[in-house]
Design an enzyme around this catalytic site. Structure first.
Site, PDB file in Angstrom:
ATOM      1  N   VAL A   1       0.752  -1.041  -0.202  1.00 26.34           N
ATOM      2  CA  VAL A   1       0.064  -0.071   0.015  1.00 26.34           C
ATOM      3  C   VAL A   1       0.750   1.149   0.050  1.00 26.34           C
ATOM      4  O   VAL A   1       0.635   2.084  -0.559  1.00 26.34           O
ATOM      5  CB  VAL A   1      -0.957  -0.012   1.224  1.00 26.34           C
ATOM      6  CG1 VAL A   1      -1.763   1.288   1.224  1.00 26.34           C
ATOM      7  CG2 VAL A   1      -1.882  -1.300   1.162  1.00 26.34           C
TER       8      VAL A   1
ATOM      9  N   LYS B   1       8.266  -5.945  -8.830  1.00 30.14           N
ATOM     10  CA  LYS B   1       8.289  -7.143  -7.731  1.00 30.14           C
ATOM     11  C   LYS B   1       9.274  -8.403  -7.998  1.00 30.14           C
ATOM     12  O   LYS B   1       8.633  -9.208  -8.945  1.00 30.14           O
ATOM     13  CB  LYS B   1       7.015  -7.510  -7.583  1.00 30.14           C
ATOM     14  CG  LYS B   1       6.759  -8.549  -6.300  1.00 30.14           C
ATOM     15  CD  LYS B   1       6.824  -8.026  -4.980  1.00 30.14           C
ATOM     16  CE  LYS B   1       6.495  -8.756  -3.768  1.00 30.14           C
ATOM     17  NZ  LYS B   1       6.238  -8.086  -2.709  1.00 30.14           N
TER      18      LYS B   1
END
Length: 238
Positions: free
Chosen positions: A17, A37
């Site tokens: 987040v 990622k």
């Protein structure tokens, strides 16, 4: 700053987040953003992972995932158990360098904490940040115990000659307890780095449009926001 590595003091501290908020604030400031990622664990092949969540919340960023391993374990262990090749630091560095050519900001979100193992050689996210010469942002919890793990993370960064960009609290409740209020004051000393933002509890549950409008108000100018650390600490600190 063209590359920022985002790590946490552990799992479930709000890294994804926070990464989405940084991406949203950068987009609002007119910058092009990529989110990388290296290793996604604990998510099946057909399920949305962290990159998908960043895209959902932040908007039109480039999302890249280099490896996915279904069991919710450290990437090295998850890759071994799945019979798959791990994602090694050199692969991540190459991918970041490619994204740098076409984006103003590349955010690299790690898995868990800084020293979680990525492969059988014991490589960690620190071995990604080093060759990139990129600052590392630490996402921390608000409550009791956070000073210790934040200090340990800061010491690990310093021991490896890595730059710490600062600390962001991943989830700040509407009714913080005494430890949280005191930690707000003490975290910069524990980290040896500035407090660069505080995200409200439940920020990831906002509608994407509301999240994007609010993101800049949670982050300091260093992260393309307008949040004022001194004012927030004066209002909420212990």
């Amino acid at each position: 700053m063209s590359v920022l590595v985002v790590t946490g003091t552990g799992t479930e501290v709000g890294k994804t987040v926070v990464t989405a908020a940084i991406a949203a604030a950068a987009l609002a400031a007119g910058r092009s953003v990529a989110v990388l990622k290296p290793a996604q664990t604990g998510v099946a092949v057909d399920e949305p992972g962290d990159v998908a969540e960043v895209l959902r919340l932040a908007g039109p960023v480039t999302g890249v995932e280099l490896g996915r391993f279904p069991e919710p374990l450290a990437p090295a262990t998850a890759a071994l158990r799945a019979g798959l090749d791990p994602v090694r630091p050199a692969e991540t560095v190459r991918a970041v360098r490619e994204l740098e050519h076409t984006h103003d900001l590349v955010l690299v979100e790690g898995a868990g904490g800084l020293l979680v193992r990525l492969d059988e050689d014991g490589s960690t996210l620190a071995d990604v940040a080093g060759p990139l010469d990129a600052p590392v942002l630490v996402v921390a919890q608000a409550g009791l115990g956070t000073l210790n793990v934040t200090s340990l993370t800061a010491e690990a960064l310093a021991a490896r000659g890595l730059r710490q960009a600062g600390v962001v609290i991943g989830s700040w409740p509407a009714g913080p307890d005494l430890a949280m209020r005191c930690n707000l004051v003490d975290l910069p000393d524990a980290a040896g780095a500035p407090l660069l933002g505080v995200l409200p509890e439940g920020a990831g549950g906002l509608a994407p449009a509301d999240f994007r409008r609010a993101a800049g108000g949670w982050l300091a100018p260093e992260l393309s926001g307008g949040w004022d650390a001194a004012r927030f600490v004066a209002a909420h600190g212990g």
